[in-house]
Every structure is written in structure tokens, then in C-alpha cells.
Design a protein around this motif. Structure first.
Motif, PDB file in Angstrom:
ATOM      1  N   TRP A  32     -50.791 -71.990  41.578  1.00  0.00           N
ATOM      2  CA  TRP A  32     -50.707 -71.107  40.419  1.00  0.00           C
ATOM      3  C   TRP A  32     -51.905 -71.311  39.493  1.00  0.00           C
ATOM      4  O   TRP A  32     -52.326 -72.434  39.245  1.00  0.00           O
ATOM      5  CB  TRP A  32     -49.426 -71.398  39.648  1.00  0.00           C
ATOM      6  CG  TRP A  32     -49.239 -70.497  38.479  1.00  0.00           C
ATOM      7  CD1 TRP A  32     -48.780 -69.218  38.509  1.00  0.00           C
ATOM      8  CD2 TRP A  32     -49.539 -70.786  37.113  1.00  0.00           C
ATOM      9  NE1 TRP A  32     -48.751 -68.703  37.250  1.00  0.00           N
ATOM     10  CE2 TRP A  32     -49.212 -69.626  36.366  1.00  0.00           C
ATOM     11  CE3 TRP A  32     -50.043 -71.889  36.432  1.00  0.00           C
ATOM     12  CZ2 TRP A  32     -49.371 -69.557  34.985  1.00  0.00           C
ATOM     13  CZ3 TRP A  32     -50.201 -71.806  35.059  1.00  0.00           C
ATOM     14  CH2 TRP A  32     -49.865 -70.656  34.348  1.00  0.00           C
ATOM     15  N   GLN A  33     -52.459 -70.227  39.019  1.00  0.00           N
ATOM     16  CA  GLN A  33     -53.521 -70.336  38.015  1.00  0.00           C
ATOM     17  C   GLN A  33     -53.259 -69.296  36.941  1.00  0.00           C
ATOM     18  O   GLN A  33     -52.874 -68.164  37.223  1.00  0.00           O
ATOM     19  CB  GLN A  33     -54.898 -70.165  38.629  1.00  0.00           C
ATOM     20  CG  GLN A  33     -55.129 -68.860  39.369  1.00  0.00           C
ATOM     21  CD  GLN A  33     -56.545 -68.727  39.867  1.00  0.00           C
ATOM     22  OE1 GLN A  33     -56.841 -68.935  41.016  1.00  0.00           O
ATOM     23  NE2 GLN A  33     -57.457 -68.371  38.968  1.00  0.00           N
ATOM     24  N   PRO A  34     -53.436 -69.674  35.685  1.00  0.00           N
ATOM     25  CA  PRO A  34     -53.043 -68.778  34.606  1.00  0.00           C
ATOM     26  C   PRO A  34     -53.916 -67.544  34.490  1.00  0.00           C
ATOM     27  O   PRO A  34     -53.446 -66.509  34.058  1.00  0.00           O
ATOM     28  CB  PRO A  34     -53.159 -69.651  33.355  1.00  0.00           C
ATOM     29  CG  PRO A  34     -54.084 -70.731  33.724  1.00  0.00           C
ATOM     30  CD  PRO A  34     -53.923 -70.975  35.181  1.00  0.00           C
ATOM     31  N   SER A  35     -55.166 -67.645  34.857  1.00  0.00           N
ATOM     32  CA  SER A  35     -56.027 -66.461  34.822  1.00  0.00           C
ATOM     33  C   SER A  35     -57.172 -66.694  35.790  1.00  0.00           C
ATOM     34  O   SER A  35     -57.347 -67.798  36.296  1.00  0.00           O
ATOM     35  CB  SER A  35     -56.559 -66.228  33.408  1.00  0.00           C
ATOM     36  OG  SER A  35     -57.300 -67.348  33.009  1.00  0.00           O
ATOM     37  N   LEU A  36     -57.957 -65.642  36.032  1.00  0.00           N
ATOM     38  CA  LEU A  36     -59.060 -65.775  36.975  1.00  0.00           C
ATOM     39  C   LEU A  36     -60.139 -66.689  36.396  1.00  0.00           C
ATOM     40  O   LEU A  36     -60.414 -66.666  35.207  1.00  0.00           O
ATOM     41  CB  LEU A  36     -59.665 -64.410  37.283  1.00  0.00           C
ATOM     42  CG  LEU A  36     -58.757 -63.393  37.984  1.00  0.00           C
ATOM     43  CD1 LEU A  36     -59.558 -62.154  38.329  1.00  0.00           C
ATOM     44  CD2 LEU A  36     -58.123 -63.965  39.228  1.00  0.00           C
ATOM     45  N   ARG A  37     -60.741 -67.504  37.278  1.00  0.00           N
ATOM     46  CA  ARG A  37     -61.866 -68.338  36.846  1.00  0.00           C
ATOM     47  C   ARG A  37     -63.126 -67.470  36.795  1.00  0.00           C
ATOM     48  O   ARG A  37     -63.203 -66.455  37.499  1.00  0.00           O
ATOM     49  CB  ARG A  37     -62.081 -69.482  37.840  1.00  0.00           C
ATOM     50  CG  ARG A  37     -60.923 -70.448  37.973  1.00  0.00           C
ATOM     51  CD  ARG A  37     -61.309 -71.591  38.905  1.00  0.00           C
ATOM     52  NE  ARG A  37     -61.826 -71.126  40.185  1.00  0.00           N
ATOM     53  CZ  ARG A  37     -61.052 -70.879  41.241  1.00  0.00           C
ATOM     54  NH1 ARG A  37     -59.753 -71.035  41.177  1.00  0.00           N
ATOM     55  NH2 ARG A  37     -61.584 -70.465  42.367  1.00  0.00           N
ATOM     56  N   PRO A  38     -64.108 -67.864  35.990  1.00  0.00           N
ATOM     57  CA  PRO A  38     -65.333 -67.049  35.914  1.00  0.00           C
ATOM     58  C   PRO A  38     -65.972 -66.808  37.284  1.00  0.00           C
ATOM     59  O   PRO A  38     -66.497 -65.729  37.544  1.00  0.00           O
ATOM     60  CB  PRO A  38     -66.252 -67.879  35.013  1.00  0.00           C
ATOM     61  CG  PRO A  38     -65.330 -68.701  34.198  1.00  0.00           C
ATOM     62  CD  PRO A  38     -64.119 -68.971  35.039  1.00  0.00           C
TER      63      PRO A  38
END
Lengths: 282, 141
Positions: A32-38
Motif C-alpha cells: 500500500w502507498q498513500p499516493s504516487l511517488r514522484p
């Protein structure tokens, strides 16, 4: 055995921490990741970009009612804007949804002087109105869920996923640019296939209970296209560009000609400029 | 201990248990059909022919477990950051769009999305606004 409230809460709290809580979340969602990484984002190279998108409306180029109607139709059909009509065929003002619309001089510029000797031509002129994508938008200030917000490019955008339909933004907007979906927009005759309607399958509709408005066509700018109204309007009638760029066409017009904005005294900083007299520019 | 109105009381309890336990004894021993999402749409077959393999945005296992997270992150990136390009861990670039990218390949919502969502009784509200692909064969049958 009896248990008082305090004991129950203690047991419930501890067991939820031990049994479920954190461990369960990480076990079921290892990736799970809260938002996309750059590094996962890759912007379209063709997309149009500006520090401050803005529009100049050259009223002299709108000559007939047809010019207005085809501009409105282009926007509304691309964005699946419902067209609710009464049985007699007139627009149902209660349900009306509008992104770009035609209005009168006194409704568009109520603060302006309407002297007895003022140009009849201007006083009787219809105006093309849309969201002003203000620098300091009242709608954004009042939104309790941050469903409407400013993009980096100066566009006032809204997130339909977050809108709770409270309509504070509609009350706050001094330009009447926002419309509320009182009923399911897909029931409108122009969108419902059962009534002979057709949707643009590349763009979503909205749902009952959200507020919508013009977005300066963010989805088109992202693929390098100009907004739909700009393309559909008579040539040069709607000019769209970066107000922050001193060499852009609209910046030159705003800098060199007399343009007016709707209700600038409110301090919202509208980004739609109206050129009344027209001229030999563009 | 004496119980008053024994007959109606036990009858009432029996009726209650019969109703309350109906789902259990009615389905006892039966197995539910496993959901089998289909990835055999024309677009996917075409892709397989050209590339020699079926391939989604991210590896299959990740998509199965985390597609909802990915889609949420896509939504936030597009709507809030105005960023529509996604660079996958496979190195490919994808356009972040449910209607125009996900459903371009997975044009069989009923046999792909709904297959599992119905089985799991989850009801995502994507399609309240987003327009689902027209499924011609499904409409005919």
C-alpha cells in the motif's frame, strides 16, 4: 459477570490494537502507498502549460446568436453537460447546468454605470460568461472538503469525488458560474440513450448531488489541445493563453487595450477579460 | 421451573431459528462458483498478439491485490495534481484514466470488474459518473 463502560472500552481498545489495527492493515496491504511517488509520474510532453491560464473574450467577434450557441454546444457536448428542458421545450431554470452561457450586460457587469447616454450597442449586447478562474476564489475558501481548489496553472478545479454537495461554493461565487446537480444528469434528454441522447464516452458525467462548472478544459490542455470553446467560437473571439507570459497574445491585449472584468471590486481576481470595442488585433 | 404457554413459546422459538438459520442450512455443503474475471477482450488479444504476452499496468499479482489503491492514486494525481502520465514499475508509460486507459483494454466490465466485485459484495461507485464501455454482446444475450 458484569462490566462497566470503562472496563468495556479498555478491553475493546486493547483488543483492537493487538488483534486488528496496525498489524492487520500491514498484513493485508504490504504494498500500500498513500499516493504516487514522484518517480511514478510522467507528465505528457505535449501538454500545454502556463503559470496563469486566462482568457480574453472579444465581444466584437460574437456577431450572431449562432456564434454563442455553437460555442456553448461545443463545450456542453464534450463535457456531458445535461440539458434539462421543460415539456414546452424551454430551459428548466431550476435544473439548468451551465459551464459557459450567454447573459445580458446588466447581469454580467452590475457594478458598471448604465448612464442614459451610454452606448446602446453595449447595453444591449449579450455576453459570453464562464467561470472566471479567479486568483483569489471565494468558492475555494468556503469549500469544507477542499473539493474545489486551485491548480498550479491558475485553474480553479473541482474534485467530484470529494464534493459533498453542500453548495457553499455556489453561494460564494459572485459570478453564478456553478451549477448543482439536483437530479441524475444522465436522465437528461441529451445524455440518456433511451431518449435519443448521446454521451461523450471519453469524459465522465457527474452524479446527483455534486456541483460542477467550467474547468478551462484541463483534460484537453493535458493532451495539447486548446479549450473546446476557444476552438468552436468564431476566430479570435475567445483567446486563451498564459497571462504570466509577457509575450503571450492575451497578455499583450490585456496590457495594451481596455478590457473589463466582471466585478473586480470584489477582489477575487477574475482571469476572464472582456474586450468590448474589438479592433484590429489578433 | 414452570414455563407458561409452553406450546406457543417453543413454536415461536422454532420458527425464529428456522428463519434466522435459513442461510446456513440452505447453503450447507454447496460451493459458490469462483469468480473468473475474463481478460479476453479484443484489445487485450491484440496486445498479446503484438507483444507475445498479456500485460497490465503493473504485474498481475499487484493489480489483483492493489488495483483499488492504484486507481485511487491515479485519481488523486490526475484531479489534484493535473498529472496524467504514470510510469509503471515495468518501465512503460500509461495514461492515467479509468475510462480511456483501463477500460480501453478491459472493455468487458461485466465479466471483468463485476465478476469479483459481485462475489465480494463490494459496490464501488465509479460508474455513477464514469461511463462504462458499451458491451454489445452482453446486451444481445
Amino acid at each position: 459477570m458484569s462490566m462497566d463502560r470503562r472496563q468495556f472500552l479498555k478491553v475493546a481498545g486493547i483488543s483492537s490494537i493487538l488483534g486488528f489495527g496496525a498489524s492487520a492493515a500491514s498484513a493485508t496491504h504490504p504494498t500500500w502507498q498513500p499516493s504516487l511517488r514522484p518517480d511514478q509520474m510522467d507528465r505528457n510532453k505535449d501538454s500545454l502549460w502556463a503559470k496563469r491560464w486566462a482568457m480574453v473574450v472579444d465581444m466584437s467577434k460574437f456577431k450572431t446568436d449562432g456564434d454563442f450557441q455553437k460555442t456553448i454546444a461545443a463545450c456542453h457536448s464534450i463535457h456531458n453537460v445535461p440539458d434539462f428542458r421543460k415539456p414546452d421545450g424551454s430551459v428548466d431554470r431550476k435544473l439548468e447546468i451551465k459551464w459557459i452561457w450567454k447573459s445580458t450586460y446588466e447581469k454580467s457587469f452590475p457594478g458598471m454605470e448604465e448612464g442614459k447616454y451610454q452606448s446602446e450597442h453595449v447595453k444591449d449586447m449579450p455576453f459570453m460568461l464562464l467561470c472566471n478562474h479567479c486568483t483569489n476564489p471565494a468558492c475555494v475558501r468556503v469549500c469544507p472538503t477542499k473539493a474545489t481548489y486551485k491548480l498550479e496553472t491558475g485553474i480553479t478545479m473541482q474534485d467530484m469525488h470529494r464534493c459533498i454537495g453542500c453548495r457553499f461554493c455556489m453561494a460564494a461565487c459572485p459570478y453564478g458560474a456553478r451549477s448543482f446537480n439536483w437530479v441524475d444528469p444522465r436522465k437528461a434528454a441529451n445524455l440518456d440513450p433511451a431518449k435519443g441522447g448521446k454521451v461523450n464516452a471519453e469524459y465522465p458525467t457527474r452524479t446527483k448531488g455534486v456541483v460542477e462548472k467550467c474547468t478551462f478544459c484541463t483534460e484537453r490542455l493535458a493532451v495539447g489541445k486548446m479549450p473546446a470553446c476557444v476552438e468552436a467560437a468564431p476566430k479570435g473571439a475567445l483567446l486563451f493563453g498564459d497571462l504570466d507570459d509577457p509575450n503571450s497574445e492575451i497578455r499583450k491585449i490585456v496590457a495594451n487595450k481596455l478590457t473589463i472584468r466582471r466585478k473586480p471590486e470584489l477582489g477575487t481576481g477574475p482571469a476572464v477579460y472582456y474586450l468590448i470595442g474589438g479592433g484590429e488585433h489578433a | 421451573m414452570k414455563i407458561y404457554n409452553k406450546g406457543p413459546v417453543f413454536l415461536g422459538i422454532a420458527i425464529f431459528l428456522a428463519l434466522a438459520l435459513f442461510p446456513f442450512y440452505n447453503n450447507f455443503g454447496k460451493t459458490n462458483k469462483k469468480p473468473e474475471p475474463k481478460t479476453d477482450t479484443p484489445a487485450i488479444m491484440e496486445y498479446e498478439k503484438l507483444n507475445g504476452k498479456k500485460e497490465c499496468v503493473e504485474p498481475k499479482e499487484y493489480m489483483r491485490a492493489e488495483h483499488m489503491v492504484l486507481i485511487n492514486n491515479w485519481r488523486d494525481a490526475v484531479v489534484r495534481d493535473d498529472n496524467r502520465g504514470y510510469k509503471s514499475s515495468t518501465g512503460k508509460r500509461w495514461n492515467m484514466s479509468l475510462q480511456n486507459e483501463c477500460m480501453r483494454c478491459h472493455s468487458n466490465k461485466k465479466k471483468f470488474c463485476d465478476e469479483c466485485h459481485n462475489y465480494m459484495a463490494v459496490k464501488p461507485f465509479c460508474w455513477d459518473c464514469h461511463i462504462q464501455p458499451v458491451e454489445k454482446e452482453e446486451a444481445r444475450s
